[in-house]
Design an enzyme around this catalytic site. Sequence first.
Site, short mmCIF file in Angstrom:
data_model
loop_
_atom_site.label_atom_id
_atom_site.label_comp_id
_atom_site.label_asym_id
_atom_site.label_seq_id
_atom_site.Cartn_x
_atom_site.Cartn_y
_atom_site.Cartn_z
CG MET A 1 -1.91 -1.20 1.17
SD MET A 1 -3.43 -0.93 2.07
CE MET A 1 -2.83 -0.64 3.71
N GLY B 1 11.21 -2.84 5.40
CA GLY B 1 10.51 -4.13 5.35
C GLY B 1 10.04 -4.43 3.93
CG HIS B 2 6.96 -2.05 2.16
ND1 HIS B 2 6.87 -0.95 2.97
CD2 HIS B 2 5.75 -2.65 2.20
CE1 HIS B 2 5.65 -0.88 3.49
NE2 HIS B 2 4.96 -1.90 3.05
CE LYS C 1 3.65 -4.58 10.35
NZ LYS C 1 2.32 -4.47 10.96
O1 PAF Z 1 -0.13 -5.68 3.54
C1 PAF Z 1 -0.55 -4.77 2.78
O2 PAF Z 1 0.14 -3.78 2.55
C2 PAF Z 1 -1.93 -4.89 2.19
O3 PAF Z 1 -2.82 -5.48 3.06
C3 PAF Z 1 -1.94 -5.59 0.81
C4 PAF Z 1 -1.47 -7.04 0.94
C5 PAF Z 1 -1.03 -4.86 -0.16
C6 PAF Z 1 -3.36 -5.61 0.25
O4 PAF Z 1 -3.87 -4.32 0.11
#
Ligand code: PAF
Length: 284
Positions: A34, A40-41, A153
Amino acid sequence: MRHTSAIVRSVAELRAQVAAWRGANQRIALVPTMGALHEGHLSLVRLGRERADRVVTSLFVNPTQFAPNEDFDAYPRNEAGDAALLGAEGCDLIFAPSVEAMYAPGHATTVTVAGVSEPMDGAARPHHFAGVATVVTKLLIQCLPDVAIFGEKDFQQLQVIRRLTLDLDLPVEILGAPIRRDADGLALSSRNAYLTAAERPIAGRLNVILAEAAAALRGGAAVAQVEAQGMAAVKAAGFQSVDYFDVRDPDTLAALPRGPLTGPARVFVAARLGRTRLIDNMAA
Ligand code: PAF
């Protein structure tokens, strides 16, 4: 190596690029996010680069997984900053659809996953996992990656996604990636940006309490006692309320017998600190 990731906003553009890569026999990884990206991402993107030839990252703040009283409007958004970070990580393509592109007028289909969606965050946030399951199903079908990567997480979310992928025969491998933490152990989250300076050290107690609970379980303490003590410890640390402090089966997320552990377990917590709701989990 620093480069610029191309951004596409329509499913047609996403599919055209993915088809071109497939035509060249390349493997594709999808990292759904999102936005408001943090380390982390970025660790998920790096994992994607190890597991595939091309990495697609989606940036989409999904309205259907927020309840009306939750933080959809306030959720941090920084597409330019995210694109710079993704470029530096070598992400090949950013998929950043509008809400209208994701949910066409008249959209009427929802994916609900029984069982794993129901306890914990499913109970505290009743429509949340239907929103997550629906958008993740759409993203997987829109991109058709070989592998899709999610952080542990959001461990319950990961199990919901594993379940729907199995049940709907989606031809994609779902990969969970370890939680990334700050120096004091606080799990990285885009929502940590909401924490005030006074709240930040309190937030850092959550993982310490989880680690103590996991150690107690490994030492033979009863599940019921560990849950009660964990709940009390989180409140004593300064959190206003605790949605749950649960010891559960790591696969099914079912509650466990109340005595000492007889098999694998994971400890889960969700607690509120000021305007921030924090979640974390740890293997016992
Ligand atoms: O973990 C997230 O950021 C959201 O829940 C996801 C998996 C992108 C779905 O909108």
